[in-house]
Design an enzyme around this catalytic site. Structure first.
Site, PDB file in Angstrom:
ATOM      1  N   HIS A  89       0.820  -1.218   0.000  1.00  0.00           N
ATOM      2  CA  HIS A  89       0.000   0.000   0.000  1.00  0.00           C
ATOM      3  C   HIS A  89       0.856   1.272   0.000  1.00  0.00           C
ATOM      4  O   HIS A  89       0.347   2.350  -0.254  1.00  0.00           O
ATOM      5  CB  HIS A  89      -1.052  -0.020   1.113  1.00  0.00           C
ATOM      6  CG  HIS A  89      -0.561   0.221   2.499  1.00  0.00           C
ATOM      7  ND1 HIS A  89      -0.259  -0.780   3.392  1.00  0.00           N
ATOM      8  CD2 HIS A  89      -0.325   1.366   3.167  1.00  0.00           C
ATOM      9  CE1 HIS A  89       0.118  -0.258   4.542  1.00  0.00           C
ATOM     10  NE2 HIS A  89       0.093   1.043   4.414  1.00  0.00           N
ATOM     11  N   ASP A 225       1.150  -7.714   2.339  1.00  0.00           N
ATOM     12  CA  ASP A 225       1.230  -6.279   2.051  1.00  0.00           C
ATOM     13  C   ASP A 225       2.694  -5.818   1.939  1.00  0.00           C
ATOM     14  O   ASP A 225       3.220  -5.168   2.838  1.00  0.00           O
ATOM     15  CB  ASP A 225       0.489  -5.509   3.149  1.00  0.00           C
ATOM     16  CG  ASP A 225       0.225  -4.066   2.764  1.00  0.00           C
ATOM     17  OD1 ASP A 225       0.866  -3.571   1.816  1.00  0.00           O
ATOM     18  OD2 ASP A 225      -0.609  -3.421   3.416  1.00  0.00           O
ATOM     19  N   SER A 650       4.116   2.382   8.157  1.00  0.00           N
ATOM     20  CA  SER A 650       3.864   1.361   7.144  1.00  0.00           C
ATOM     21  C   SER A 650       5.147   1.003   6.427  1.00  0.00           C
ATOM     22  O   SER A 650       5.856   1.884   5.933  1.00  0.00           O
ATOM     23  CB  SER A 650       2.892   1.885   6.101  1.00  0.00           C
ATOM     24  OG  SER A 650       1.596   1.706   6.537  1.00  0.00           O
TER      25      SER A 650
HETATM   26  N1  ARG Z   1      -4.570   0.452   7.287  1.00  0.00           N
HETATM   27  C1  ARG Z   1      -3.312   0.537   6.629  1.00  0.00           C
HETATM   28  C2  ARG Z   1      -2.581   1.803   6.970  1.00  0.00           C
HETATM   29  O1  ARG Z   1      -3.139   2.777   7.323  1.00  0.00           O
HETATM   30  C3  ARG Z   1      -3.430   0.502   5.161  1.00  0.00           C
HETATM   31  C4  ARG Z   1      -3.808  -0.800   4.653  1.00  0.00           C
HETATM   32  C5  ARG Z   1      -3.943  -0.787   3.180  1.00  0.00           C
HETATM   33  N2  ARG Z   1      -4.773  -1.854   2.802  1.00  0.00           N
HETATM   34  C6  ARG Z   1      -6.067  -1.695   2.489  1.00  0.00           C
HETATM   35  N3  ARG Z   1      -6.781  -2.757   2.259  1.00  0.00           N
HETATM   36  N4  ARG Z   1      -6.600  -0.496   2.368  1.00  0.00           N
HETATM   37  O2  ARG Z   1      -1.420   1.900   6.800  1.00  0.00           O
END
Ligand code: ARG
Length: 715
Positions: A89, A225, A650
């Protein structure tokens, strides 16, 4: 967790928690771990010395950690030839950028099978931290007690400019100086910035984004991811923009990868660049977050995002066209819902109020304290009570309306369309450039969806009291007899921006009058003015509170002088340490600390938007063909630890006691989404993709095992 790239303003008048921090709480500054954290780290099992982690004279672990851009994500170097691991992501917008409907890397994945196939990414940079330094004295020296806030800001900015100049070594380094503890302290960060970063590999979304929005912010998880980039330098090793002559970075340090597996209680630490936290928030602000800020944001997303989601299901072209901004808004949307739920369930305002009482009574014990800090809490309380919920709504609605429609934002993104008074004709070159840019920005845009999005935004604004609406309704009443549908339809079908043919026609015969009377331009300008008006109002409140907030933190620091307080995250390098650990999400329920291949097939929904499993992966799983990455016919996919992370982290490495990579952090968990405001020891977990699953995907799934030759793998 990726840092939200929204125009974040949320009224944050920060203060600090002052309970004794459990060892796993806190995003600590690397330069202080030797003094503050090392003994705790060792108790948890760490085998490294402080110098092996942070040393400014010799290579150390910190040299493998990079900040992406100005901090939207983190990456780590994992090979001798500058391979960088981060989240799928985090690479998402670049993967989208390289994709077309015919060559859809988002859908099918992308793997360079040799270096010449790696894809350059305009605008992507990474920062390596050279060193950090406490510059509080140099920054605040000239500020005398009693100086007005305006004058103070000027003096601080002048001191910062001077320091930046003195430390940049004629532009060789990027120098960043940031306030800590609400401006009670200042630290300088010296970075070296690399500018040629190429995409090496990305799994298909069925792996990298498996579970989509449904699983986002949720444990248990089965998402791979991750994606891979490579950092390039000029032939002499210095940073350089893209050139075919550039060579792979020879890093000062890179992380070995440990494939031996993890178990509950294992030491785990995360190094990275958390973006923002509000751990010093007061009960008053928590109340406002629950009642005013989050609902405004959520309401706007509630009506706009479903329109886009449904459209994305209709075709690959639309899916690709909206993927990036949908993902980022949907991410924040769900986060805010989870945050509100956790703040309520965990009674965060009540907990903060108890702490405020303790502080208040500490202040009352001493007349000097009363003189210095006597009013801070009441000032913050008053300011919070004065926040106007309609102004906040108007601000969020306007921000979200502007960026969720790809057409409505064009007056902002396409510069040079508006003619000046005398301009009657544009050069062919200008027309061609504008048309090319138009096509690029509008790629994958669906007019029917745009019309629905615009309509949803006007209907949303209509619900606000008149003085908080963008000034467009008089025009709609006059020109469209109040028919919002007709207005939305004209914005897409008749406006100069709505359709390519209209745009081309306008460029052939530009006219200021036509421009200013265009329905889209009118709507855009009205919304933009709304943002500015409300932002100014919000900033006024914020400015008047700056001093109170600074003093509040000063009071807290003074009260807890015997123990270090970690500062709020601010996109600077931090370390959090703890353990691989399970949890109990609610009474009577237990969540295991890892997930396996089995869950992938359990969750599979063939052909689904979010839960489709790539054929090859299914085959490997069905045949239990896990190679050296599985153990006893089990392939680990994700795991959790009690590390304290937030957006910006991330892609951060999860590192074991020996300084080896065991995973890549990518999310936070639903039950603790109040984590930006308070750390909950029992519930907060960091969701990570297992290093074994990453290498399995690279090697067995993608057939790019050649990449492993440049890594150090501990089997
Ligand atoms: N919740 C994650 C973050 O804020 C992003 C995950 C991305 N994946 C998704 N399915 N939107 O870093």
């Amino acid at each position: 967790m990726k840092k939200f790239l929204l125009f974040v303003f949320l009224a944050v008048f920060c203060t600090k928690m002052f309970a004794i921090n459990p060892p796993d709480e806190g995003m600590w500054l690397p330069m202080f771990i030797k003094d503050y954290n090392y003994s705790d780290m060792k108790k948890l099992g760490l085998k490294l010395t402080p110098e092996q982690m942070y040393d400014i004279n010799h290579s150390s672990l910190k040299d493998a950690i990079v900040q992406l851009g100005n901090g939207f994500c983190t990456g780590e170097v994992i090979s001798k030839d500058g391979l960088m691991l981060t989240n799928h992501h985090c690479g998402y917008s670049f993967i989208v950028e390289h994709s077309t409907v015919e060559n859809d890397y988002l859908k099918n994945g992308f793997w360079a099978m040799k270096k010449s196939e790696e894809l350059p990414n305009e605008g992507l940079t990474v920062n390596f931290l050279v060193r950090m330094e406490d510059v509080t004295k140099a920054v605040l020296d000239s500020v005398l007690p009693g100086t007005s806030e305006v004058k103070r800001d000027k003096q601080i900015n002048a001191a910062i400019s001077k320091l930046k100049k003195a430390n940049s070594d004629n532009g060789k380094y990027t120098v960043v100086i940031k306030p800590f503890y609400e401006g009670n302290e200042y630290y300088m960060f010296i970075y070296i910035t690399y500018k040629d970063i190429r995409l090496v590999g990305a799994p298909p979304s069925g792996i990298g984004k498996f579970g989509g929005e449904t699983d986002n912010w949720i444990w248990p998880r089965h998402t791979g991811d991750f994606c891979l980039f490579r950092i390039y330098t000029a032939p002499d090793g210095s940073p350089a923009t893209y050139s075919p002559d550039n060579i792979p970075l020879q890093p000062k340090h890179y992380l070995p990868i440990n494939l031996q597996g993890i178990k509950k209680g294992d030491y785990a630490m995360v190094w990275g660049y958390p973006g923002t936290t509000d751990r010093f928030m007061t009960s008053y602000e928590v109340d406002n977050t629950i009642k005013i800020d989050n609902p405004a944001f959520i309401e706007a997303c509630d009506v706009i995002l479903p329109v886009i989601r449904e459209a994305m299901k209709k075709s690959d072209a639309i899916k690709l066209g909206y993927a990036d901004h949908f993902a980022s808004f949907a991410n924040s949307w769900k986060n805010k819902q989870g945050e509100t739920a956790s703040l309520k369930r965990l009674k965060v305002a009540e907990k903060k109020a108890i702490q405020e009482k303790i502080l208040a009574s500490w202040i009352q014990q001493d007349s000097t304290r009363i003189a210095k800090y006597g009013n801070v809490l009441s000032e913050i309380e008053t300011a919070c009570k004065n926040v106007n919920s309609n102004a906040v709504k108007s601000f969020w609605y306007a921000n979200i309306a502007l960026v969720t429609s790809k057409t409505l934002i064009l007056p902002f993104k396409l510069k040079g369309v508006k003619p000046n008074k005398k301009e009657k004709k544009y050069s062919e070159e200008k027309i061609n450039t504008l048309l090319t840019n138009y096509d690029k920005l509008m790629e994958g845009t669906d007019p029917a969806t745009e019309e629905k999005v615009i309509l949803a935004t006007v209907e949303l604004f209509k619900k606000l009291p008149t003085e908080y609406q963008p000034e467009i309704f008089a025009y709609i009443n006059k020109e469209y007899k109040g028919d919002l549908k007709l207005f939305a339809s004209d914005i897409i079908n008749k406006s100069l921006y709505g359709r390519r043919a209209n745009f081309e026609k306008f460029l052939e015969k530009p006219s200021l009058k036509v421009y200013e009377n265009d329905p889209l331009v009118r709507y855009f300008v009205a919304i933009f003015q709304c943002i500015i008006k409300e932002e100014n109002a919000i900033n006024e409140t914020k400015n008047s509170l700056e001093l109170a907030r600074r003093n509040y933190i000063a009071a807290l620091k003074e009260m807890s002088a015997d123990k270090p307080l970690y500062p709020d995250a601010n996109s600077t390098m931090r370390v959090t340490y703890g353990q691989v650990l399970d949890y109990y999400p609610v009474d009577g329920m237990h969540y295991e600390y890892f997930t396996t291949h089995e869950g992938i097939l359990e969750k599979e929904i063939p052909g689904d938007f979010e839960f489709d499993v790539p054929v090859k992966l299914k085959e490997l799983i069905t045949n239990k063909d896990f190679g050296r990455y599985g153990k006893d016919d089990v392939l680990s996919v994700c795991f959790i630890s009690n590390n304290d992370i937030t957006g910006g982290n991330s892609g951060s490495p999860v590192i074991n006691a020996n300084g080896e990579l065991i995973g890549c952090a990518f999310d936070g968990n639903w039950e603790a989404l109040s984590s930006n405001i308070i750390f909950n020891e029992k519930l907060q977990r960091c969701i990570c993709v297992d290093a074994r699953y990453i290498l399995f995907i690279i090697d067995k799934f993608a057939g790019a095992g050649y990449l492993l030759d440049e890594m150090t793998i501990i089997q």
